[in-house]
Design a protein around this motif. Sequence first.
Motif, PDB file in Angstrom:
ATOM      1  N   SER A 214     -26.039 -57.295 -70.746  1.00  0.00           N
ATOM      2  CA  SER A 214     -24.744 -57.022 -70.028  1.00  0.00           C
ATOM      3  C   SER A 214     -23.405 -56.509 -70.999  1.00  0.00           C
ATOM      4  O   SER A 214     -22.407 -56.017 -70.482  1.00  0.00           O
ATOM      5  CB  SER A 214     -24.187 -58.644 -69.501  1.00  0.00           C
ATOM      6  OG  SER A 214     -24.165 -59.545 -70.648  1.00  0.00           O
ATOM      7  N   SER A 215     -23.769 -56.729 -72.187  1.00  0.00           N
ATOM      8  CA  SER A 215     -22.703 -56.144 -73.278  1.00  0.00           C
ATOM      9  C   SER A 215     -22.486 -54.660 -72.945  1.00  0.00           C
ATOM     10  O   SER A 215     -21.356 -54.086 -73.234  1.00  0.00           O
ATOM     11  CB  SER A 215     -22.898 -56.312 -74.613  1.00  0.00           C
ATOM     12  OG  SER A 215     -24.273 -55.662 -74.975  1.00  0.00           O
ATOM     13  N   VAL A 216     -23.340 -53.862 -72.601  1.00  0.00           N
ATOM     14  CA  VAL A 216     -23.223 -52.484 -72.066  1.00  0.00           C
ATOM     15  C   VAL A 216     -23.664 -52.209 -70.787  1.00  0.00           C
ATOM     16  O   VAL A 216     -23.309 -51.039 -70.056  1.00  0.00           O
ATOM     17  CB  VAL A 216     -24.408 -51.645 -73.019  1.00  0.00           C
ATOM     18  CG1 VAL A 216     -24.016 -52.085 -74.720  1.00  0.00           C
ATOM     19  CG2 VAL A 216     -25.714 -51.956 -72.745  1.00  0.00           C
ATOM     20  N   ASP A 217     -24.163 -52.969 -69.882  1.00  0.00           N
ATOM     21  CA  ASP A 217     -24.672 -52.639 -68.596  1.00  0.00           C
ATOM     22  C   ASP A 217     -23.494 -52.054 -67.602  1.00  0.00           C
ATOM     23  O   ASP A 217     -22.452 -53.071 -67.537  1.00  0.00           O
ATOM     24  CB  ASP A 217     -25.451 -53.889 -67.904  1.00  0.00           C
ATOM     25  CG  ASP A 217     -26.038 -53.492 -66.671  1.00  0.00           C
ATOM     26  OD1 ASP A 217     -27.150 -52.904 -66.548  1.00  0.00           O
ATOM     27  OD2 ASP A 217     -25.276 -53.822 -65.700  1.00  0.00           O
ATOM     28  N   PRO A 218     -23.699 -51.218 -67.045  1.00  0.00           N
ATOM     29  CA  PRO A 218     -22.507 -50.581 -66.187  1.00  0.00           C
ATOM     30  C   PRO A 218     -22.191 -51.492 -65.073  1.00  0.00           C
ATOM     31  O   PRO A 218     -20.935 -51.495 -64.390  1.00  0.00           O
ATOM     32  CB  PRO A 218     -22.705 -49.297 -65.807  1.00  0.00           C
ATOM     33  CG  PRO A 218     -24.288 -49.349 -65.949  1.00  0.00           C
ATOM     34  CD  PRO A 218     -24.734 -50.213 -67.092  1.00  0.00           C
ATOM     35  N   LEU A 219     -23.175 -52.192 -64.243  1.00  0.00           N
ATOM     36  CA  LEU A 219     -22.940 -53.066 -63.284  1.00  0.00           C
ATOM     37  C   LEU A 219     -22.439 -54.228 -63.988  1.00  0.00           C
ATOM     38  O   LEU A 219     -21.345 -54.937 -63.027  1.00  0.00           O
ATOM     39  CB  LEU A 219     -24.508 -53.599 -62.708  1.00  0.00           C
ATOM     40  CG  LEU A 219     -24.281 -54.569 -61.576  1.00  0.00           C
ATOM     41  CD1 LEU A 219     -23.418 -54.082 -60.297  1.00  0.00           C
ATOM     42  CD2 LEU A 219     -25.698 -54.973 -60.889  1.00  0.00           C
ATOM     43  N   ALA A 220     -22.681 -54.685 -64.802  1.00  0.00           N
ATOM     44  CA  ALA A 220     -22.092 -55.863 -65.631  1.00  0.00           C
ATOM     45  C   ALA A 220     -20.618 -55.626 -65.867  1.00  0.00           C
ATOM     46  O   ALA A 220     -19.699 -56.522 -65.479  1.00  0.00           O
ATOM     47  CB  ALA A 220     -22.568 -56.503 -66.768  1.00  0.00           C
ATOM     48  N   PHE A 221     -20.533 -54.443 -66.441  1.00  0.00           N
ATOM     49  CA  PHE A 221     -18.919 -54.113 -66.577  1.00  0.00           C
ATOM     50  C   PHE A 221     -18.083 -54.068 -65.267  1.00  0.00           C
ATOM     51  O   PHE A 221     -17.030 -54.422 -65.451  1.00  0.00           O
ATOM     52  CB  PHE A 221     -19.033 -52.554 -67.365  1.00  0.00           C
ATOM     53  CG  PHE A 221     -17.698 -52.225 -67.685  1.00  0.00           C
ATOM     54  CD1 PHE A 221     -17.212 -52.761 -68.920  1.00  0.00           C
ATOM     55  CD2 PHE A 221     -16.766 -51.110 -66.911  1.00  0.00           C
ATOM     56  CE1 PHE A 221     -16.013 -52.327 -69.326  1.00  0.00           C
ATOM     57  CE2 PHE A 221     -15.715 -50.655 -67.639  1.00  0.00           C
ATOM     58  CZ  PHE A 221     -15.300 -51.292 -68.686  1.00  0.00           C
ATOM     59  N   ALA A 222     -18.524 -53.498 -64.194  1.00  0.00           N
ATOM     60  CA  ALA A 222     -18.008 -53.648 -62.839  1.00  0.00           C
ATOM     61  C   ALA A 222     -17.527 -55.133 -62.531  1.00  0.00           C
ATOM     62  O   ALA A 222     -16.419 -55.347 -62.019  1.00  0.00           O
ATOM     63  CB  ALA A 222     -18.655 -53.362 -61.697  1.00  0.00           C
ATOM     64  N   VAL A 223     -18.486 -55.774 -62.607  1.00  0.00           N
ATOM     65  CA  VAL A 223     -17.994 -57.453 -61.954  1.00  0.00           C
ATOM     66  C   VAL A 223     -17.110 -58.141 -63.214  1.00  0.00           C
ATOM     67  O   VAL A 223     -16.051 -58.775 -62.784  1.00  0.00           O
ATOM     68  CB  VAL A 223     -19.337 -58.316 -62.224  1.00  0.00           C
ATOM     69  CG1 VAL A 223     -20.059 -57.822 -60.880  1.00  0.00           C
ATOM     70  CG2 VAL A 223     -20.065 -58.310 -63.309  1.00  0.00           C
ATOM     71  N   GLU A 224     -17.072 -57.580 -64.339  1.00  0.00           N
ATOM     72  CA  GLU A 224     -16.178 -57.980 -65.403  1.00  0.00           C
ATOM     73  C   GLU A 224     -14.860 -57.342 -65.206  1.00  0.00           C
ATOM     74  O   GLU A 224     -14.028 -58.229 -65.356  1.00  0.00           O
ATOM     75  CB  GLU A 224     -16.548 -57.611 -66.867  1.00  0.00           C
ATOM     76  CG  GLU A 224     -17.935 -58.432 -67.484  1.00  0.00           C
ATOM     77  CD  GLU A 224     -18.330 -57.942 -68.743  1.00  0.00           C
ATOM     78  OE1 GLU A 224     -17.531 -57.187 -69.296  1.00  0.00           O
ATOM     79  OE2 GLU A 224     -19.252 -58.385 -69.145  1.00  0.00           O
ATOM     80  N   ASN A 225     -14.753 -56.519 -64.795  1.00  0.00           N
ATOM     81  CA  ASN A 225     -13.333 -55.721 -64.388  1.00  0.00           C
ATOM     82  C   ASN A 225     -12.787 -56.550 -63.294  1.00  0.00           C
ATOM     83  O   ASN A 225     -11.593 -56.776 -63.160  1.00  0.00           O
ATOM     84  CB  ASN A 225     -13.680 -54.283 -64.168  1.00  0.00           C
ATOM     85  CG  ASN A 225     -12.275 -53.586 -63.682  1.00  0.00           C
ATOM     86  OD1 ASN A 225     -11.403 -53.407 -64.490  1.00  0.00           O
ATOM     87  ND2 ASN A 225     -12.114 -52.975 -62.643  1.00  0.00           N
ATOM     88  N   ALA A 226     -13.529 -56.800 -62.011  1.00  0.00           N
ATOM     89  CA  ALA A 226     -13.076 -57.642 -61.059  1.00  0.00           C
ATOM     90  C   ALA A 226     -12.691 -59.047 -61.599  1.00  0.00           C
ATOM     91  O   ALA A 226     -11.409 -59.613 -61.147  1.00  0.00           O
ATOM     92  CB  ALA A 226     -14.358 -57.824 -59.859  1.00  0.00           C
ATOM     93  N   TRP A 227     -13.298 -59.586 -62.555  1.00  0.00           N
ATOM     94  CA  TRP A 227     -12.754 -60.968 -62.994  1.00  0.00           C
ATOM     95  C   TRP A 227     -11.429 -60.927 -63.894  1.00  0.00           C
ATOM     96  O   TRP A 227     -10.804 -61.568 -63.623  1.00  0.00           O
ATOM     97  CB  TRP A 227     -13.994 -61.359 -64.133  1.00  0.00           C
ATOM     98  CG  TRP A 227     -13.873 -62.694 -64.262  1.00  0.00           C
ATOM     99  CD1 TRP A 227     -13.514 -63.223 -65.689  1.00  0.00           C
ATOM    100  CD2 TRP A 227     -14.852 -63.801 -63.709  1.00  0.00           C
ATOM    101  NE1 TRP A 227     -13.794 -64.660 -65.673  1.00  0.00           N
ATOM    102  CE2 TRP A 227     -14.462 -65.088 -64.299  1.00  0.00           C
ATOM    103  CE3 TRP A 227     -15.439 -63.899 -62.337  1.00  0.00           C
ATOM    104  CZ2 TRP A 227     -15.055 -66.342 -64.379  1.00  0.00           C
ATOM    105  CZ3 TRP A 227     -15.818 -65.128 -62.122  1.00  0.00           C
ATOM    106  CH2 TRP A 227     -15.819 -66.398 -62.887  1.00  0.00           C
ATOM    107  N   ARG A 228     -11.508 -59.601 -64.575  1.00  0.00           N
ATOM    108  CA  ARG A 228     -10.130 -59.498 -65.303  1.00  0.00           C
ATOM    109  C   ARG A 228      -9.007 -59.292 -64.417  1.00  0.00           C
ATOM    110  O   ARG A 228      -8.064 -59.603 -64.790  1.00  0.00           O
ATOM    111  CB  ARG A 228     -10.311 -58.164 -66.245  1.00  0.00           C
ATOM    112  CG  ARG A 228     -11.263 -58.224 -67.402  1.00  0.00           C
ATOM    113  CD  ARG A 228     -11.224 -56.889 -68.084  1.00  0.00           C
ATOM    114  NE  ARG A 228     -12.098 -56.936 -69.248  1.00  0.00           N
ATOM    115  CZ  ARG A 228     -11.852 -57.073 -70.448  1.00  0.00           C
ATOM    116  NH1 ARG A 228     -10.254 -57.484 -70.724  1.00  0.00           N
ATOM    117  NH2 ARG A 228     -12.512 -56.845 -71.384  1.00  0.00           N
TER     118      ARG A 228
END
Length: 531
Positions: A214-228
Amino acid sequence: MDHIRTSVGTPGQQPRTRRRFGVRGTAAAIATSALAAAVLTAGTGTAQAAPDAGLGYDPVADKGSLHNIAEVIGAHASYRAGYTGKGIGIALIDTGVTNVPGLHSGNVVDGADLSFDSQDPELAHLDAYGHGTHLASIIAGREAAGTTQNYQDPKRFTGIAPDATLVDVKVGASDGAVDVTQVIAAINWVVEHRNDHNIRVINLSYGTDSTQPSSVDPLAFAVENAWRNGVVVVVAGGNDGQSQLTLANPASDPYVLAVGAVDTKGTTSAVDDTVPEWSTRGSNTRHVDVVAPGVSVLGTRVPNGYADERNPTARVGDRFAKASGTSQAAAVASGAVALLLQQNPTLTPDQVKRQLMSTAMAFSSTDSKYRGNGTINVRTAQTKPVNKSGQSGQFWGSGTGSIEAARGTSHVHDGAAPLQGEVDIFGNAWDPQAYAAAVAAGTIWDGGTWRGVQLTGAAWESGAWPTVDWGQGTWTARTWRTDEWTARTWREGAWVARTWREGDWSARTWRDEAWSARTWRTADFAGTGWV
């Protein structure tokens, strides 16, 4: 076969103009999409009491009724305190929502349709598959706008957060097909428009079997951006059971609320709670955060829809179907989050997650790798002091990984070739650095354009988000508007007989030989695509 075009709902009570579509003929398995799998189940309630004449089941005796589930997780106590989800927007990123009774009282709005169906005006926004409609009813279903008192009436069908605004963001087509780039675009879209309906929650009952960190995954990055950006992302853990020890992607990301399923046995005490064998197990380092009721949950069905037609024994009465899965558990949890946020709208996603985890009801039938901190109780979460601390920021990802790796083994197919490689659904090259930079800067969407391609309209029109023509985008020789492409799903009243890999959908990611009996219990449907 006839193309059924029947208006849905009660005459004079249709704020959303919806049609339902019959799905007949042979099954078109044109995707190995990893949509977090629901589990239609037949006859697995608890007590066999006489059904209520209006519902078709006993809402008190049946453990899967939303009346029973609301009591178990403390939602009724929240209603009595005045909290019904009012003012909170929940984005359901799924297969659409059809305007069946229970979802036509004015609290469901059409967001963006980023699915392949958006190119067919008769399918845009609608759910011909059945998964999204079932979850929508669990989250925010209601017979009509009511009071905190009548939301506790067992004779009325009521979702967990009946006064929340449910924003339908469609990504899954009428056969369930979806690519991970469509899901990413949908998450990005919700962040862009989070203030339009005060969207504070995303329900994502979707996951792939990607093993990319998840540290590089683009789908994980999308949910992290929503969280932020202040949006609580509730993600189904997956329905892989004991087949693996990792959660689906992006439930494996630490900056989401990962939800597993629990069988409450129909009691309010957690003492007898158990985790079903199909609910994905985790590891000591990452497992589900909490569990919520997810066994034989009664929600609305789409008559003659893809799932409904293939699982007739899951039908209950005229309006409902039983389904089991971490999808259903996530929907219950999303409704609970809305209740919590109405009571305390200043909570950050970290605080919501911590509050639900710290007040969850642990049980001894299994350990945290299976149940996380235990079964959620929203009223307890509302009444306990709030821990103001946040999660550590050391695990934020970069989003610069492979989009093909994010798909795992799940690939959509247009009848000519699967979508594979470092490209999006239009065959455009995926630039991970440019993607991550645009997401971080908040420029990934520009009006109705995502990554330079016009995917949808640019503004709300009459309370709904308009669709647009995708033009000539293609990843093979076939274009979006040709008969070859549109025939891959519902067309002229029949499902096309093309299959992916000469087989049916599979248990884990719709990819191998047959649906697993541990998910859609009739041995027709399966596991951890749509959870």
